[in-house]
Enzyme design. Structure first.
Site, short mmCIF file in Angstrom:
data_model
loop_
_atom_site.label_atom_id
_atom_site.label_comp_id
_atom_site.label_asym_id
_atom_site.label_seq_id
_atom_site.Cartn_x
_atom_site.Cartn_y
_atom_site.Cartn_z
CB SER B 94 99.18 39.36 -4.19
OG SER B 94 99.25 39.61 -5.56
CD GLN B 95 103.38 41.18 1.54
OE1 GLN B 95 103.53 41.98 0.62
NE2 GLN B 95 103.99 41.30 2.69
#
Lengths: 801, 243
Positions: B94-95
């Site tokens: 994920s970011q």
């Protein structure tokens, strides 16, 4: 050079075979790329590849003299290379270039290189195919009308042939079959000189074709497609797959599949399903483990159950039933009759027969009636009244990111809702469930459509007919023909309390009730809902103009329900999010716009500029550009309009598309054949353009009325009516191209390849432009633009000497 | 003995000695110095703090953990970018902001026990492991389970237990949990996870496509009452023109 008659005949046969193959290839490639990537990427890649037509014009222009001198040699080589590039297409794109994943395009720069390489691979067959046709046209320019007739009839039949192959074969195998056809065409034209060279080429081609037929690798799907993700789960496997023009249907079995869309947090049982259906790699629905003996249905614990909690329904209509989840849910409430509408006949046949045991044979129950039609067409032809009409669930989990933005949806328009509303019995309900998307788009558009419908149907106090509830993930709307009673409202509240759902639209509801169990950090969703409610369906200017997305209701003229992107807001959205994430929010339309710019730039850089730079001799390049550009654009616009309108008329995407392409092209072919009898004088040509413009104007005013008023007639009468609508226009539209080529052959032969290239480019550009115009301004504007395009062509004739 | 005569070029000797010493020192320094440290600092400052995540233990964890070790080798350059990075099998790491936000939102504390569903790269588990007592993480895809276990082991996370199983059922043996982080979006909230959430516990679930997590759902359990809050949109305030 003297060429025997038999050679001419062989050229005609080869032209016919090449024409069949080009259209078949186009249809099959769209199918393959839709499976591997998504439809909009197929659309982009094929649009760029079709520029091969324009590039062939440039190529012939630049090397015209040499190509004509060695026509007997170059023609079979070009035709064989068409076959060869088709046969090796899958191998090159899949194995040599490396796996291109369209989902990573905006994230990973190396994908851009792979995309360009793919463009080249897909471009080559169209380039060689079009070069072959162009060479024949130029060499036998005196017989252009007959040759164009053969080309159009071949293309018309190629459409049907392509669809037929998709029915019987796996898509990759079809490429091999198609590649054989031009190789045979090339073989027919073996020249006396260089026979050895061409024979070796034919031999190699046959070997490659056979290799591609027997050693084809599997389709290498994007790892981000639903089916790829499902197959990553342990012990999951494909248990069935079959190709049809509806798509590539696959059934996957896994012990880890579950189905419970936005389920109530009170539900504590398991909700596993054994099998899931995918079409072109996209999820279409699960096979529920439900039998008629079961007391409960999983959907009873979701917001979908709302209409059943208000009252019982004797007759139920389910639109786009997919894998039958709504059908089993309906049956669990013991209605007297259920009518199921599903356009994909392959899917229903599978559920009814092969999977009968697993569906508990619900498709064969006496009170279940199945119609394999587009839902909208069913609604238009239906005279029956229903107590409950169920729309398919809108959007996918987490939003579709604009994946279906360029797919027309005639079921979700105001006109459709009005017809559905009129199909309700006195106390009947419409129900529609949607995933709650963020930022809010689809759910607000549904409400806007409902309110516009009620407003236009002159219903007083529409708010008294609507209720909506939400879970943590879904929202369900119900619309009642009569006003909702206090007892109805009480039942809705009770259901919400039991399931931990919240009302979103309910008379006498307080704001606090909306967030009792499932709250939202931002009030935007409720603000939009309230503003739409206050505007009787029309998005108030304060919301409509300010909001970054289009959320107003759609119409038959602009039936793009899943298209929310405003082109004017791209810059703003980029600032708000960042340029890297926008493509994942509203991908589909962005791709169309991107495609449009790509093909415009490529057309100018690769086709038009070289032609201008090498300074082809002769005057009248601009007039040629306007004329052939005009008729190229006009023709494609008309074809697209007919495909759209007849989809609604026949209720079957596949047959209506095949019908329109075939009838239009064949009637144009006949027109072209007839064109040889037309004298090349201004008056005669103007009459043809006059006829085309008059017929288009008639279409603008009459086509829609004719379709809506005769849609309920017997299929055969509809076929005859359609022939009467399409073929006259097709006939006249087949004349301008060959007559102008004949005229050029007399006045300035050098410009013929330029004309061929311009026509090829504008045909491709106009296909993409038609989508953009339809989304922005509607199909009537596309039709009017076709009129203008032919008017430009006519003006060129009018102002000619 | 002519001691002095043995070194005809003392300056040269000194010069080479200094050169060798400085090379050795800089070599040792470069081996000990983490070349990604600056990137991590910038990531925390510009991608996370600037967007409103101020939970100190989370920020410290993300300043410390070598995120680049959790991405495929060919994507190391992208490890500290402001976006998710593909790790294969249709999954992403994920970011950074999403990782930080999801961590902060469950209010993790030192003595707590947290369950993670969807180990993926193992990065989220590592961040949690820096903050709480014990992390239990489940990954269904065997290949990802193996690779994440290896990285976590290599980095010495002894308070993380990784399991290759279907996350739907949670990890009953170690339940109840103070917090649950579901990193793979699902169209349902698994009932076993709600059961395994401690009274007063918080669970966070993302909703959206792998490259664009549009919103997160917070599930809170207070006795019999279960409520959800859509923390939408995660990254930005509601957007209208002029906002």
């Amino acid at each position: 050079m003297k060429i025997s008659l038999s050679y001419d005949l062989r050229v005609n046969i080869s032209l016919f075979l090449v024409s069949i193959s080009i259209i078949s290839l186009q249809i099959v490639l769209i199918q393959i790329l839709s499976i591997v990537h998504w439809y909009h990427f197929a659309y982009m890649v094929i649009s760029v590849a079709l520029l091969g037509f324009g590039a062939s014009g440039t190529f012939i222009s630049l090397f015209r003299k040499r190509l004509i001198e060695h026509f007997e040699l170059f023609l079979p080589i070009s035709i064989i290379l068409f076959g060869l590039s088709t046969a090796s297409l899958h191998f090159l794109s899949n194995s040599v270039v490396g796996h291109f994943d369209s989902f990573l395009l905006f994230r990973d720069k190396s994908q851009i290189i792979l995309l360009v390489l793919n463009y080249i691979i897909f471009f080559l067959p169209f380039f060689f195919g079009a070069t072959s046709v162009g060479l024949i046209f130029i060499f036998y320019v005196k017989e252009i009308e007959r040759l164009y007739f053969i080309n159009l009839v071949g293309s018309g039949l190629g459409g049907i042939f392509g669809l037929y192959l998709i029915w019987i074969l796996f898509p990759v195998k079809i490429l091999s079959i198609i590649s054989f056809i031009p190789v045979i065409g090339g073989f027919l034209l073996l020249p006396k000189s260089k026979k050895v060279l061409i024979s070796v080429l034919v031999f190699i081609s046959i070997l490659v074709c056979l290799a591609s037929l027997f050693f084809t690798s599997k389709l290498n799907l994007s790892e981000y497609k639903s089916i790829s993700k499902s197959l990553n789960l342990p012990n999951s496997r494909i248990v069935f797959e079959e190709s049809s023009p509806y798509g590539f249907l696959q059934v996957v079995s896994s012990p880890h599949f579950r189905y419970a869309p936005g389920i109530s947090l009170t539900y504590d049982k398991n909700f596993s399903v054994q099998k899931v259906f995918f079409n072109n790699g996209d999820w279409i629905g699960p096979l529920l483990n439900w039998t008629q003996k079961d007391k409960h249905h999983i959907l009873d614990y979701t917001t979908n159950a709302l209409p059943y909690k208000i009252r019982d329904h004797k007759s139920i209509l389910i639109l786009n039933s997919a894998t039958g989840v709504n059908l089993s849910h309906a049956l669990s409430h013991h209605p007297k009759k259920v009518v199921v509408v599903e356009p994909n006949s392959k899917l229903t046949s599978l559920l009814k027969n092969e999977y009968a045991r697993e569906t508990d044979s619900i498709y064969s129950i006496s009170n279940v009636e199945i119609h394999n039609l587009e839902s909208r067409t069913f609604i238009l032809t239906n005279r029956e009244k229903f107590d409950l009409i169920i729309f398919p669930t809108i959007e996918t989990f987490g939003g579709s990111s604009g994946l279906y933005a360029i797919r027309e949806n005639y079921l979700m328009t105001i006109e459709s809702f009005k017809e559905v509303f009129n199909s309700l019995s006195e106390d009947g309900f419409i129900t529609i469930t949607s995933w709650i998307d963020h930022p809010p788009r689809a759910s607000v558009r549904i409400l806007s459509t409902i309110l516009s419908t009620l407003h236009e149907t002159k219903i007083e106090n529409p708010i008294k007919h609507i209720a909506a509830i939400k879970s943590w993930g879904t929202i369900t709307f119900v619309v009642k023909k009569n006003q909702l009673t206090s007892s109805d409202l009480q039942k809705i509240r009770l259901f919400c309390n039991q399931m931990l759902f919240d009302p979103v639209i309910l008379l006498d509801m307080t704001q606090a009730e909306r967030s009792r169990f499932n709250s939202m950090q931002s009030n935007l969703f409720f603000e939009l809902i309230d503003e739409v409610l206050s505007g009787s369906g029309k998005i108030p200017t304060s919301v409509g103009e300010d909001y970054a997305f289009r959320i107003n209701s759609t119409t038959d003229d602009k039936p793009y329900f899943s298209q929310f992107l405003k082109l004017t807001q791209i810059k703003y959205l980029q600032n708000f999010y960042d340029s890297g994430t926008i493509p994942y929010l509203e991908l589909g339309y962005l791709i169309v716009v991107l495609t449009f710019f790509q093909i415009c730039i490529l057309s100018i850089v690769l086709i038009l500029l070289p032609l201008l730079k090498f300074n082809i001799q002769g005057n009248g390049k601009i007039r040629t550009l306007l004329y052939f550009g005009g008729i190229g654009i006009g023709y494609m616009f008309i074809e697209i309009i007919f495909i759209q309108r007849f989809l609604l008329y026949f209720g079957n995407q596949i047959y209506s598309t095949a019908f329109v392409i075939s009838v239009l092209l064949i009637s144009s072919g006949i027109g072209s054949y007839f064109a040889s009898r037309i004298k090349l004088v201004k008056q005669s040509l103007l009459k043809i353009f006059g006829m085309i413009c008059v017929l288009i104007l008639i279409m603008i005013f009459v086509l829609n009325h004719l379709i809506y008023n005769t849609i309920g007639l017997n299929d055969w009468i509809k076929v005859i009516l359609s022939l009467l609508i399409v073929s006259p226009l097709g006939f006249f539209m087949g004349i301008p191209f060959p007559t102008a080529i004949r005229k050029l052959s007399i006045e300035n032969e050098n410009l013929i390849p330029w004309a061929w290239g311009v026509n090829g480019c504008t045909s491709v550009i106009s296909t993409v432009a038609a989508t953009i115009i339809a989304i922005e301004s509607g199909y009537n504007v596309v039709l009017f633009s076709a009129f203008l395009a032919y008017l430009i062509g006519g003006t060129v004739i009018l102002t000619s000497k | 003995m002519k001691l002095h005569s043995q070194n005809k070029y003392p300056l040269r000797t000194i010069f080479y000695s200094i050169l060798i010493i400085s090379l050795v020192v800089s070599g040792i320094y470069s081996l000990t110095e983490d070349p990604f440290k600056d990137k991590r600092e910038r990531m925390v400052k510009f991608q996370i703090e600037s967007r409103g995540v101020f939970h100190k233990p989370t920020l410290n964890a993300m300043r410390t953990i070598p995120r680049h070790l959790f991405v495929p080798k060919n994507r190391i350059d992208e490890a500290y970018d402001d976006g998710p990075v593909p790790i294969g099998y249709g999954q992403t790491i994920s970011q950074p902001f999403i990782v930080a936000y999801m961590t902060e939102v469950i209010h993790p504390q030192k003595e707590q026990k947290v369950l993670e569903i969807g180990t993926g790269s193992g990065y989220q588990a590592a961040v949690l492991a820096e903050i709480v007592d014990s992390v239990f993480t489940i990954e269904i895809i065997t290949e990802l389970y193996k690779s994440s276990s290896e990285v976590l082991k290599k980095l010495g996370y002894k308070n993380v237990l990784v399991r290759n199983a279907d996350g739907y059922y949670g990890w009953e043996q170690h339940a109840p949990f103070d917090g649950i982080v579901v990193t793979a979006a699902a169209e349902y909230i698994p009932p076993p996870l709600i059961k395994q959430l401690k009274d007063g516990g918080r669970m966070v679930i993302p909703i959206g496509s792998p490259f664009f997590v549009q919103s997160l759902m917070l599930v809170e359990k207070n006795g019999e009452k279960i409520t959800t809050e859509n923390l939408m949109p995660v990254r930005f305030v509601p957007f209208r023109r002029g906002n």
